[in-house]
Design an enzyme around this catalytic site. Sequence first.
Site, PDB file in Angstrom:
ATOM      1  N   ASN A 183     -47.134   6.111  12.650  1.00  0.00           N
ATOM      2  CA  ASN A 183     -46.290   6.812  13.625  1.00  0.00           C
ATOM      3  C   ASN A 183     -47.212   7.624  14.534  1.00  0.00           C
ATOM      4  O   ASN A 183     -47.725   8.658  14.130  1.00  0.00           O
ATOM      5  CB  ASN A 183     -45.305   7.729  12.877  1.00  0.00           C
ATOM      6  CG  ASN A 183     -44.482   8.586  13.829  1.00  0.00           C
ATOM      7  OD1 ASN A 183     -44.427   8.312  15.031  1.00  0.00           O
ATOM      8  ND2 ASN A 183     -43.848   9.617  13.295  1.00  0.00           N
ATOM      9  N   TRP A 184     -47.412   7.133  15.738  1.00  0.00           N
ATOM     10  CA  TRP A 184     -48.363   7.790  16.655  1.00  0.00           C
ATOM     11  C   TRP A 184     -47.767   9.017  17.332  1.00  0.00           C
ATOM     12  O   TRP A 184     -48.451   9.723  18.054  1.00  0.00           O
ATOM     13  CB  TRP A 184     -48.847   6.789  17.720  1.00  0.00           C
ATOM     14  CG  TRP A 184     -49.584   5.614  17.165  1.00  0.00           C
ATOM     15  CD1 TRP A 184     -49.898   5.372  15.859  1.00  0.00           C
ATOM     16  CD2 TRP A 184     -50.110   4.496  17.907  1.00  0.00           C
ATOM     17  NE1 TRP A 184     -50.579   4.180  15.737  1.00  0.00           N
ATOM     18  CE2 TRP A 184     -50.719   3.625  16.979  1.00  0.00           C
ATOM     19  CE3 TRP A 184     -50.113   4.139  19.260  1.00  0.00           C
ATOM     20  CZ2 TRP A 184     -51.337   2.428  17.355  1.00  0.00           C
ATOM     21  CZ3 TRP A 184     -50.725   2.950  19.640  1.00  0.00           C
ATOM     22  CH2 TRP A 184     -51.341   2.108  18.696  1.00  0.00           C
ATOM     23  N   LYS A 185     -46.498   9.245  17.149  1.00  0.00           N
ATOM     24  CA  LYS A 185     -45.797  10.383  17.759  1.00  0.00           C
ATOM     25  C   LYS A 185     -46.063  10.419  19.268  1.00  0.00           C
ATOM     26  O   LYS A 185     -46.227   9.379  19.891  1.00  0.00           O
ATOM     27  CB  LYS A 185     -46.188  11.700  17.072  1.00  0.00           C
ATOM     28  CG  LYS A 185     -46.094  11.614  15.544  1.00  0.00           C
ATOM     29  CD  LYS A 185     -46.107  12.954  14.892  1.00  0.00           C
ATOM     30  CE  LYS A 185     -46.208  12.788  13.395  1.00  0.00           C
ATOM     31  NZ  LYS A 185     -45.893  13.980  12.660  1.00  0.00           N
TER      32      LYS A 185
ATOM     33  N   HIS B  69     -36.320  10.975  11.680  1.00  0.00           N
ATOM     34  CA  HIS B  69     -37.597  11.650  11.396  1.00  0.00           C
ATOM     35  C   HIS B  69     -37.363  13.156  11.401  1.00  0.00           C
ATOM     36  O   HIS B  69     -36.553  13.664  12.182  1.00  0.00           O
ATOM     37  CB  HIS B  69     -38.639  11.253  12.454  1.00  0.00           C
ATOM     38  CG  HIS B  69     -40.017  11.721  12.089  1.00  0.00           C
ATOM     39  ND1 HIS B  69     -40.430  13.015  12.325  1.00  0.00           N
ATOM     40  CD2 HIS B  69     -41.051  11.091  11.487  1.00  0.00           C
ATOM     41  CE1 HIS B  69     -41.677  13.156  11.883  1.00  0.00           C
ATOM     42  NE2 HIS B  69     -42.077  11.996  11.369  1.00  0.00           N
TER      43      HIS B  69
ATOM     44  N   GLU C  70     -38.917  15.508  12.639  1.00  0.00           N
ATOM     45  CA  GLU C  70     -39.086  16.170  13.953  1.00  0.00           C
ATOM     46  C   GLU C  70     -37.836  15.970  14.812  1.00  0.00           C
ATOM     47  O   GLU C  70     -37.483  16.824  15.620  1.00  0.00           O
ATOM     48  CB  GLU C  70     -40.362  15.657  14.635  1.00  0.00           C
ATOM     49  CG  GLU C  70     -41.589  16.264  13.963  1.00  0.00           C
ATOM     50  CD  GLU C  70     -42.824  15.390  13.937  1.00  0.00           C
ATOM     51  OE1 GLU C  70     -42.911  14.444  14.739  1.00  0.00           O
ATOM     52  OE2 GLU C  70     -43.710  15.650  13.103  1.00  0.00           O
TER      53      GLU C  70
ATOM     54  N   GLU D 174     -40.024  11.958   3.217  1.00  0.00           N
ATOM     55  CA  GLU D 174     -41.019  12.757   3.925  1.00  0.00           C
ATOM     56  C   GLU D 174     -40.651  14.233   3.794  1.00  0.00           C
ATOM     57  O   GLU D 174     -39.869  14.756   4.609  1.00  0.00           O
ATOM     58  CB  GLU D 174     -41.045  12.384   5.408  1.00  0.00           C
ATOM     59  CG  GLU D 174     -41.434  10.948   5.677  1.00  0.00           C
ATOM     60  CD  GLU D 174     -42.152  10.829   7.010  1.00  0.00           C
ATOM     61  OE1 GLU D 174     -43.337  10.494   6.991  1.00  0.00           O
ATOM     62  OE2 GLU D 174     -41.549  11.112   8.046  1.00  0.00           O
TER      63      GLU D 174
ATOM     64  N   GLY E  85     -47.849  16.806   8.557  1.00  0.00           N
ATOM     65  CA  GLY E  85     -48.809  17.412   9.479  1.00  0.00           C
ATOM     66  C   GLY E  85     -49.452  18.681   8.955  1.00  0.00           C
ATOM     67  O   GLY E  85     -50.079  19.415   9.713  1.00  0.00           O
TER      68      GLY E  85
ATOM     69  N   SER F 134     -48.821  13.899   5.291  1.00  0.00           N
ATOM     70  CA  SER F 134     -50.259  14.142   5.107  1.00  0.00           C
ATOM     71  C   SER F 134     -50.955  13.043   4.300  1.00  0.00           C
ATOM     72  O   SER F 134     -51.849  13.319   3.493  1.00  0.00           O
ATOM     73  CB  SER F 134     -50.500  15.524   4.484  1.00  0.00           C
ATOM     74  OG  SER F 134     -50.034  16.528   5.373  1.00  0.00           O
TER      75      SER F 134
ATOM     76  N   GLY G 197     -48.747   9.659   9.855  1.00  0.00           N
ATOM     77  CA  GLY G 197     -48.742  10.250  11.186  1.00  0.00           C
ATOM     78  C   GLY G 197     -50.163  10.426  11.698  1.00  0.00           C
ATOM     79  O   GLY G 197     -50.785   9.492  12.201  1.00  0.00           O
TER      80      GLY G 197
HETATM   81  C1  PEP Z   1     -44.981  11.589  10.045  1.00  0.00           C
HETATM   82  O1  PEP Z   1     -45.053  11.843  11.227  1.00  0.00           O
HETATM   83  O2  PEP Z   1     -44.024  10.932   9.637  1.00  0.00           O
HETATM   84  C2  PEP Z   1     -46.026  12.044   9.143  1.00  0.00           C
HETATM   85  C3  PEP Z   1     -45.916  11.756   7.882  1.00  0.00           C
HETATM   86  O3  PEP Z   1     -47.059  12.773   9.691  1.00  0.00           O
HETATM   87  P1  PEP Z   1     -48.428  13.179   8.951  1.00  0.00           P
HETATM   88  O4  PEP Z   1     -48.970  11.943   8.274  1.00  0.00           O
HETATM   89  O5  PEP Z   1     -49.333  13.648  10.067  1.00  0.00           O
HETATM   90  O6  PEP Z   1     -48.116  14.251   7.965  1.00  0.00           O
END
Ligand code: PEP
Length: 250
Positions: free
Chosen positions: A8-10, A95, A97, A167, A173, A210, A231
């Site tokens: 997931n490049w956001k 998600h 976010e 998640e 993050g 993470s 992410g």
């Molecule tokens: C995500 O955006 O779904 C995610 C898990 O981010 P990260 O790996 O940076 O924690």
Amino acid sequence: MNPLVVGNWKMNGTLSQASNLAAAIVQGTSQKTPKAAVVLAPPATALGTVQERIATSGISLAGQNCHWEDNGAFTGEISPAMLADLGCTYVIVGHSERRHVFNESDEITARKLAAAIRNNLRPILCVGETLDQRNAGRTMEVILRQIQFALKEPNENVIANLDIAYEPVWAIGTGHNADPSQIAEVHGAIRSHLTNSFGKASVRILYGGSVNAENATDLGRISEVNGLLVGGASLKPESFLRVVRCFDDE
Ligand code: PEP
């Protein structure tokens, strides 16, 4: 089903950066096919460019979000039909976010999930508790409520075309992944709920929060972890490829 690794490049990447990142990931998977199915979720602006790079590679394309209608007066939104038209076969729905920064409710998430299925996209439904909810002992209640809401009108088509990502909001993050016992407990509860409600379902349950090149192997070995949603570490080809390879046989 093969395990699934999703990048997931956001909201990151110009077209040239997205093109280079996708090309490096294609290159890194071309010599030996990974055991995991690989999905890339670039920002919407880069979907077409990434699709060109991954064509014929076996890597799949995902939207990071979608609207619940197929078209209409929804300025700034992208419909699942449009994502499918660009070559997406997956879409991330719910998600954290979207839920916590953009205040998307369980009801909206359920409508998006239904719209994705209607447009032949495989939704990756994200669920997870906040730190306050975990500390209050409400983790299972929150996660099962999120799943029950999203699947409130399930049919065989939904259950056969769905993946779920656990998640924890506090792990996204932050550099602090959930520990194996926490992950196994939640994944086990999700699996039991799915089995009790729908019988044996082909739903994969991914962990996200993470994940990186160093912890992926241990996370991927936890019981009922059928894939990883990545992410930050998906923005560097070397680290993402190491996560992808963590499911390969040693
Ligand atoms: C995500 O955006 O779904 C995610 C898990 O981010 P990260 O790996 O940076 O924690």
